[in-house]
Write a protein that holds these residues in place. Structure first.
Motif, mmCIF file in Angstrom:
data_model
loop_
_atom_site.group_PDB
_atom_site.id
_atom_site.type_symbol
_atom_site.label_atom_id
_atom_site.label_comp_id
_atom_site.label_asym_id
_atom_site.label_seq_id
_atom_site.Cartn_x
_atom_site.Cartn_y
_atom_site.Cartn_z
ATOM 1 N N GLN A 2 0.826 -1.197 0.000
ATOM 2 C CA GLN A 2 0.000 0.000 0.000
ATOM 3 C C GLN A 2 0.868 1.257 0.000
ATOM 4 O O GLN A 2 1.851 1.350 0.735
ATOM 5 N N LYS A 3 0.495 2.242 -0.837
ATOM 6 C CA LYS A 3 1.206 3.526 -0.865
ATOM 7 C C LYS A 3 0.710 4.389 0.289
ATOM 8 O O LYS A 3 -0.481 4.425 0.588
ATOM 9 N N ILE A 4 1.654 5.085 0.932
ATOM 10 C CA ILE A 4 1.327 5.916 2.095
ATOM 11 C C ILE A 4 1.750 7.357 1.832
ATOM 12 O O ILE A 4 2.846 7.609 1.335
ATOM 13 N N ILE A 5 0.871 8.284 2.190
ATOM 14 C CA ILE A 5 1.216 9.702 2.206
ATOM 15 C C ILE A 5 1.287 10.102 3.676
ATOM 16 O O ILE A 5 0.289 10.042 4.387
ATOM 17 N N HIS A 8 2.076 14.436 8.059
ATOM 18 C CA HIS A 8 2.525 15.294 9.159
ATOM 19 C C HIS A 8 3.872 14.816 9.677
ATOM 20 O O HIS A 8 3.942 13.822 10.402
ATOM 21 N N GLN A 9 4.935 15.484 9.288
ATOM 22 C CA GLN A 9 6.254 15.144 9.820
ATOM 23 C C GLN A 9 7.050 16.412 10.069
ATOM 24 O O GLN A 9 6.879 17.391 9.380
ATOM 25 N N HIS A 10 7.844 16.358 11.118
ATOM 26 C CA HIS A 10 8.673 17.496 11.509
ATOM 27 C C HIS A 10 10.147 17.145 11.319
ATOM 28 O O HIS A 10 10.554 16.015 11.576
ATOM 29 N N LEU A 11 10.921 18.122 10.889
ATOM 30 C CA LEU A 11 12.374 17.993 10.791
ATOM 31 C C LEU A 11 12.960 19.177 11.539
ATOM 32 O O LEU A 11 12.491 20.304 11.365
ATOM 33 N N TRP A 12 13.957 18.929 12.384
ATOM 34 C CA TRP A 12 14.571 20.047 13.090
ATOM 35 C C TRP A 12 15.961 19.691 13.564
ATOM 36 O O TRP A 12 16.342 18.535 13.646
ATOM 37 N N ASP A 13 16.716 20.737 13.860
ATOM 38 C CA ASP A 13 18.058 20.561 14.427
ATOM 39 C C ASP A 13 18.169 21.537 15.583
ATOM 40 O O ASP A 13 18.372 22.734 15.383
ATOM 41 N N THR A 14 18.021 21.030 16.779
ATOM 42 C CA THR A 14 18.014 21.890 17.964
ATOM 43 C C THR A 14 19.396 22.445 18.294
ATOM 44 O O THR A 14 19.519 23.297 19.169
ATOM 45 N N SER A 15 20.417 22.000 17.577
ATOM 46 C CA SER A 15 21.736 22.605 17.780
ATOM 47 C C SER A 15 21.896 23.878 16.941
ATOM 48 O O SER A 15 22.819 24.650 17.167
ATOM 49 N N TYR A 32 16.627 15.905 14.100
ATOM 50 C CA TYR A 32 15.861 14.958 13.296
ATOM 51 C C TYR A 32 15.850 15.506 11.878
ATOM 52 O O TYR A 32 15.121 16.434 11.564
ATOM 53 N N THR A 33 16.699 14.940 11.033
ATOM 54 C CA THR A 33 16.968 15.461 9.695
ATOM 55 C C THR A 33 16.205 14.676 8.620
ATOM 56 O O THR A 33 15.629 13.627 8.910
ATOM 57 N N PRO A 34 16.248 15.170 7.383
ATOM 58 C CA PRO A 34 15.638 14.400 6.287
ATOM 59 C C PRO A 34 16.212 12.975 6.203
ATOM 60 O O PRO A 34 15.481 12.025 5.931
ATOM 61 N N GLN A 35 17.515 12.821 6.451
ATOM 62 C CA GLN A 35 18.096 11.477 6.417
ATOM 63 C C GLN A 35 17.549 10.604 7.544
ATOM 64 O O GLN A 35 17.272 9.420 7.345
ATOM 65 N N ASP A 36 17.353 11.182 8.732
ATOM 66 C CA ASP A 36 16.746 10.429 9.831
ATOM 67 C C ASP A 36 15.347 9.953 9.433
ATOM 68 O O ASP A 36 14.959 8.821 9.718
ATOM 69 N N TYR A 37 14.608 10.828 8.764
ATOM 70 C CA TYR A 37 13.260 10.475 8.313
ATOM 71 C C TYR A 37 13.330 9.338 7.293
ATOM 72 O O TYR A 37 12.595 8.355 7.401
ATOM 73 N N SER A 49 5.233 13.097 1.422
ATOM 74 C CA SER A 49 5.102 13.533 2.806
ATOM 75 C C SER A 49 4.945 15.040 2.846
ATOM 76 O O SER A 49 5.323 15.739 1.911
ATOM 77 N N VAL A 50 4.393 15.497 3.944
ATOM 78 C CA VAL A 50 4.162 16.923 4.150
ATOM 79 C C VAL A 50 4.967 17.358 5.365
ATOM 80 O O VAL A 50 4.762 16.857 6.470
ATOM 81 N N HIS A 51 5.914 18.271 5.142
ATOM 82 C CA HIS A 51 6.699 18.817 6.249
ATOM 83 C C HIS A 51 5.877 19.896 6.942
ATOM 84 O O HIS A 51 5.354 20.803 6.297
#
Length: 66
Positions: A2-5, A8-15, A32-37, A49-51
């Motif tokens: 099944q394809k998934i959209i 709701h996802q967040h990306l951030w770098d608290t440093s 939490y970076t695009p690579q982590d995702y 996905s929707v950032h």
């Protein structure tokens, strides 16, 4: 498979940016970076996905989008 959209996802770098609302949420106070995702969804068929902004400090809003 099944394809998934992911709608709701967040990306951030608290440093780099400040997220005041994260105070007290030690588990979330990390990068939490695009690579982590990509690593997290490797076995899931996410086709889009929707950032969603992560509500950074007011002075960091534009930098977060960049």
């Amino acid at each position: 498979m099944q394809k998934i959209i992911d709608t709701h996802q967040h990306l951030w770098d608290t440093s780099i940016l400040e997220y005041p609302w994260l105070e007290g949420f030690d588990l979330l106070q990390q990068k939490y970076t695009p690579q982590d995702y990509r690593d997290a969804i490797v076995d899931i068929n996410v086709v889009k996905s929707v950032h969603v902004e992560g509500d950074p400090a007011e002075t960091h809003v534009v930098r977060e989008v960049e």
